[in-house]
Design a protein around this motif. Structure first.
Motif, PDB file in Angstrom:
ATOM      1  N   MET A 124      24.631 126.905  60.239  1.00  0.00           N
ATOM      2  CA  MET A 124      23.575 125.992  60.727  1.00  0.00           C
ATOM      3  C   MET A 124      22.216 126.459  60.207  1.00  0.00           C
ATOM      4  O   MET A 124      21.755 127.553  60.546  1.00  0.00           O
ATOM      5  CB  MET A 124      23.566 125.960  62.258  1.00  0.00           C
ATOM      6  CG  MET A 124      22.645 124.896  62.824  1.00  0.00           C
ATOM      7  SD  MET A 124      23.043 124.424  64.537  1.00  0.00           S
ATOM      8  CE  MET A 124      23.051 126.014  65.381  1.00  0.00           C
ATOM      9  N   ASP A 128      18.004 126.260  59.482  1.00  0.00           N
ATOM     10  CA  ASP A 128      16.831 126.022  60.327  1.00  0.00           C
ATOM     11  C   ASP A 128      16.215 124.667  59.998  1.00  0.00           C
ATOM     12  O   ASP A 128      16.006 124.347  58.828  1.00  0.00           O
ATOM     13  CB  ASP A 128      15.783 127.120  60.080  1.00  0.00           C
ATOM     14  CG  ASP A 128      16.317 128.496  60.433  1.00  0.00           C
ATOM     15  OD1 ASP A 128      17.320 128.585  61.158  1.00  0.00           O
ATOM     16  OD2 ASP A 128      15.714 129.475  59.970  1.00  0.00           O
ATOM     17  N   HIS A 129      15.919 123.894  61.001  1.00  0.00           N
ATOM     18  CA  HIS A 129      15.293 122.598  60.808  1.00  0.00           C
ATOM     19  C   HIS A 129      13.880 122.607  61.376  1.00  0.00           C
ATOM     20  O   HIS A 129      13.528 123.463  62.187  1.00  0.00           O
ATOM     21  CB  HIS A 129      16.110 121.510  61.498  1.00  0.00           C
ATOM     22  CG  HIS A 129      17.459 121.318  60.870  1.00  0.00           C
ATOM     23  ND1 HIS A 129      17.618 120.896  59.581  1.00  0.00           N
ATOM     24  CD2 HIS A 129      18.707 121.518  61.357  1.00  0.00           C
ATOM     25  CE1 HIS A 129      18.899 120.826  59.286  1.00  0.00           C
ATOM     26  NE2 HIS A 129      19.589 121.207  60.348  1.00  0.00           N
ATOM     27  N   VAL A 130      13.112 121.614  60.930  1.00  0.00           N
ATOM     28  CA  VAL A 130      11.773 121.416  61.485  1.00  0.00           C
ATOM     29  C   VAL A 130      11.698 119.995  62.016  1.00  0.00           C
ATOM     30  O   VAL A 130      12.191 119.055  61.379  1.00  0.00           O
ATOM     31  CB  VAL A 130      10.681 121.670  60.419  1.00  0.00           C
ATOM     32  CG1 VAL A 130       9.304 121.358  60.991  1.00  0.00           C
ATOM     33  CG2 VAL A 130      10.732 123.113  59.943  1.00  0.00           C
ATOM     34  N   TYR A 131      11.124 119.852  63.178  1.00  0.00           N
ATOM     35  CA  TYR A 131      11.014 118.559  63.841  1.00  0.00           C
ATOM     36  C   TYR A 131       9.544 118.207  64.010  1.00  0.00           C
ATOM     37  O   TYR A 131       8.680 119.079  64.070  1.00  0.00           O
ATOM     38  CB  TYR A 131      11.681 118.622  65.219  1.00  0.00           C
ATOM     39  CG  TYR A 131      13.123 119.022  65.134  1.00  0.00           C
ATOM     40  CD1 TYR A 131      14.141 118.066  65.128  1.00  0.00           C
ATOM     41  CD2 TYR A 131      13.489 120.363  65.036  1.00  0.00           C
ATOM     42  CE1 TYR A 131      15.473 118.438  65.024  1.00  0.00           C
ATOM     43  CE2 TYR A 131      14.811 120.748  64.933  1.00  0.00           C
ATOM     44  CZ  TYR A 131      15.806 119.779  64.919  1.00  0.00           C
ATOM     45  OH  TYR A 131      17.115 120.149  64.814  1.00  0.00           O
ATOM     46  N   GLY A 149       9.353 124.192  65.130  1.00  0.00           N
ATOM     47  CA  GLY A 149      10.046 125.015  64.138  1.00  0.00           C
ATOM     48  C   GLY A 149      11.218 125.713  64.794  1.00  0.00           C
ATOM     49  O   GLY A 149      11.183 125.991  65.991  1.00  0.00           O
ATOM     50  N   THR A 150      12.274 125.957  64.014  1.00  0.00           N
ATOM     51  CA  THR A 150      13.435 126.663  64.555  1.00  0.00           C
ATOM     52  C   THR A 150      13.807 127.809  63.629  1.00  0.00           C
ATOM     53  O   THR A 150      13.585 127.741  62.414  1.00  0.00           O
ATOM     54  CB  THR A 150      14.656 125.723  64.693  1.00  0.00           C
ATOM     55  OG1 THR A 150      15.054 125.288  63.388  1.00  0.00           O
ATOM     56  CG2 THR A 150      14.322 124.509  65.535  1.00  0.00           C
ATOM     57  N   SER A 151      14.372 128.836  64.238  1.00  0.00           N
ATOM     58  CA  SER A 151      14.802 129.986  63.433  1.00  0.00           C
ATOM     59  C   SER A 151      15.894 130.739  64.167  1.00  0.00           C
ATOM     60  O   SER A 151      15.826 130.910  65.387  1.00  0.00           O
ATOM     61  CB  SER A 151      13.621 130.928  63.172  1.00  0.00           C
ATOM     62  OG  SER A 151      14.097 132.191  62.726  1.00  0.00           O
ATOM     63  N   HIS A 211      19.285 129.643  68.104  1.00  0.00           N
ATOM     64  CA  HIS A 211      18.043 129.222  67.451  1.00  0.00           C
ATOM     65  C   HIS A 211      16.885 129.353  68.423  1.00  0.00           C
ATOM     66  O   HIS A 211      16.980 128.896  69.556  1.00  0.00           O
ATOM     67  CB  HIS A 211      18.127 127.741  67.028  1.00  0.00           C
ATOM     68  CG  HIS A 211      18.602 127.534  65.637  1.00  0.00           C
ATOM     69  ND1 HIS A 211      19.914 127.322  65.348  1.00  0.00           N
ATOM     70  CD2 HIS A 211      17.948 127.523  64.438  1.00  0.00           C
ATOM     71  CE1 HIS A 211      20.061 127.170  64.024  1.00  0.00           C
ATOM     72  NE2 HIS A 211      18.894 127.291  63.461  1.00  0.00           N
ATOM     73  N   PHE A 212      15.835 129.980  67.973  1.00  0.00           N
ATOM     74  CA  PHE A 212      14.576 129.921  68.711  1.00  0.00           C
ATOM     75  C   PHE A 212      13.870 128.644  68.267  1.00  0.00           C
ATOM     76  O   PHE A 212      13.888 128.301  67.074  1.00  0.00           O
ATOM     77  CB  PHE A 212      13.698 131.139  68.397  1.00  0.00           C
ATOM     78  CG  PHE A 212      14.308 132.426  68.843  1.00  0.00           C
ATOM     79  CD1 PHE A 212      14.224 132.821  70.167  1.00  0.00           C
ATOM     80  CD2 PHE A 212      14.980 133.243  67.936  1.00  0.00           C
ATOM     81  CE1 PHE A 212      14.804 134.009  70.583  1.00  0.00           C
ATOM     82  CE2 PHE A 212      15.556 134.442  68.346  1.00  0.00           C
ATOM     83  CZ  PHE A 212      15.472 134.816  69.676  1.00  0.00           C
ATOM     84  N   PHE A 235      17.574 127.638  76.712  1.00  0.00           N
ATOM     85  CA  PHE A 235      16.606 128.341  77.568  1.00  0.00           C
ATOM     86  C   PHE A 235      15.212 127.785  77.302  1.00  0.00           C
ATOM     87  O   PHE A 235      14.961 127.190  76.247  1.00  0.00           O
ATOM     88  CB  PHE A 235      16.651 129.859  77.332  1.00  0.00           C
ATOM     89  CG  PHE A 235      16.170 130.272  75.978  1.00  0.00           C
ATOM     90  CD1 PHE A 235      14.819 130.516  75.732  1.00  0.00           C
ATOM     91  CD2 PHE A 235      17.058 130.414  74.921  1.00  0.00           C
ATOM     92  CE1 PHE A 235      14.373 130.885  74.477  1.00  0.00           C
ATOM     93  CE2 PHE A 235      16.615 130.779  73.657  1.00  0.00           C
ATOM     94  CZ  PHE A 235      15.275 131.010  73.431  1.00  0.00           C
TER      95      PHE A 235
END
Lengths: 69, 69, 69, 69, 69, 69, 69, 69, 69, 69, 69, 69
Positions: F1, F3-6, I13-15, I56-57, L40
């Motif tokens: 999976m 990393d995506h950006v929203y 953002g996700t990581s 994912h954060f 979370f």
């Protein structure tokens, strides 16, 4: 560009005239004893009233400045 | 100094000119029917726009006054 | 009256003079590319300071406009 | 367009059926004694429960109306 | 159980002694003119100070009561 | 999976009928120009009133969607 | 009445007995080094517990005082 | 009337239909294992979207119930 | 120094690795289509979990940039 | 010093007498089933009124305790 | 255990690397002039960006320390 | 897709190293007794300090999981 540390102090400026003057009054007064105030953030706007007339605008704000290296 | 009780009412003042005039407008109008408004606290600042020009500043505030003994 | 949908965009206006000018600056600039801004809501008031003088008032706001049908 | 002043009052509407009915109930009841309610703002949604069933939805809101000139 | 509508008013009680007395003072005073206050919600706690001694505790609260049917 | 950006956009949906219809109206309208809206978060519920009747429920929300890779 | 500037400092008072004593403790201690504290605003109430008994009430507050002219 | 102690738990109800059904779903499910839920407080309203259609309304709430004596 | 107007956009953002990478991911992605992002403000930190491990954060933030003159 | 994990539970204590007693009541009751409550954080203060007299103070709080290793 | 009084100061730490380094930077710098900082509370996370790269993370926090007896 | 109900619990994770480790610590510990934690939400970031060095980062968060059907 090195890392800096800043301090924020809480002030309340007052003015019979305007919100801007209340802000400038707080910044100006604090600048007599604190060097290098860089920015401010308004936290609250209040005021005193008498006989149906606003007597003083009060602006609570935080003023930030860099701690000397 | 005896203990007093105060009441706060929610008002929205509007002005084509300034935030201060919107505040004073609300305080002045309320003072026609409420005696002894002592202070105000701004809760929200909004406004209406037309053709890219601010038409009215709207300031929502709470005005406080002492309940008669 | 049919149901409409509105969009809100976040802007920060700045002015050396006043909070009102900072608001109008943001609304005016955004109106160059967005049609029909109807209202705004102030979210935050900040500013920059130099030598104990406020240099710029910064007003963060949301401006709302109707999406074209 | 002249400057107007508005007042906001805090109400809590309740309904066994829906959030919308709770809102309308509060607005309808207040309109019996206050002329010209123009808008409302929901502040809180709560409710009472019995035997695992929601009995009443409660919607706390502020209703705004123009003060007569 | 029918649907009811409640109104909330904003009060500030003060007391030289305690937070509880400030709350009761506000509720008691308001009960002279408003029937059937049912509950209250504390919104803010402040106070006045002189010579390093708290002079008055101030408790801002909302008091709720049922509108008569 | 990966990393995506929203991205999130602020919308206000309105409906004469219900809060749900106001939400769906905003999501539906925005979906005409934005692909892949995934979720929404309600920020504020307001409405317009006339003659003691709610005319329009207004639901301010943020709608989130993934930025194309 | 001239325009004044006030400063606010953040304190946390603690007391084994009561919220009021925690507030007075903070105000009293700060008054040893700061002249003219005029008012306070409670920001947070917390406490420490041991063996099911509250050991200390902690009241975080801001104390305001006028800056000397 | 003796003093009681209540506990609040955080739930998220979901519904394809309505906010009310999402609330009732959460209350009903929790009532299978918790006796005597008395009230709820809505904390957040969100939802999932697919192809421009709201799929699920999500209502985060706190449900309160009395601890058994 | 002339008055500028800034726009803020909401990103998430996700990581899998860190909060900092989630922030940088959002800023980097947005910079592909928006020139001159100057600053960001974190609004919310969330994340997804599976089998007791954070997957994912997610960091929701507002990114600000100057509107071209 | 190893890393610990804490849990927080939401309680509402009530007392006819005082805010402190309402807090202690909640902490004491919860301590019957939860070991090692370490601290609490007040979230809300409310109360019930009858005939112009406060009947019960209600203090909503979060109590924190360490999860057993 | 006697009652203590604590003071909190507002700091902003910055770091090119991480949020943790920004926090430690603020704490470390403040410890040069303030003895006995015990704890901190993060209030806001922001940052500066250039060319699509985060340049500095900024963490605004309050640091608390016990006032000397 | 049927309607689900989720529960959220409040945790505080701590770590000498990083915010991420504090979050993972809380999620990992809670996963020993709660199945299926899905997400979370960070509520607060604090920490303990000694001799000018951060000893522990503390991250208060809510962890959500689906209630078994």
């Amino acid at each position: 560009m090195t890392d800096h540390v800043y301090k924020k102090i809480d002030l309340v400026g007052t003015s019979k005239e305007s919100l801007e003057a209340a802000i400038q009054g707080a910044i100006g007064k604090a600048s007599e004893s604190v060097r290098n105030i860089d920015w401010f953030e308004v936290k609250e706007i209040r005021g005193w009233v008498k006989d149906g007339q606003v007597q003083h605008f009060q602006v609570a704000l935080q003023a930030g400045f860099r701690l000397d290296d």
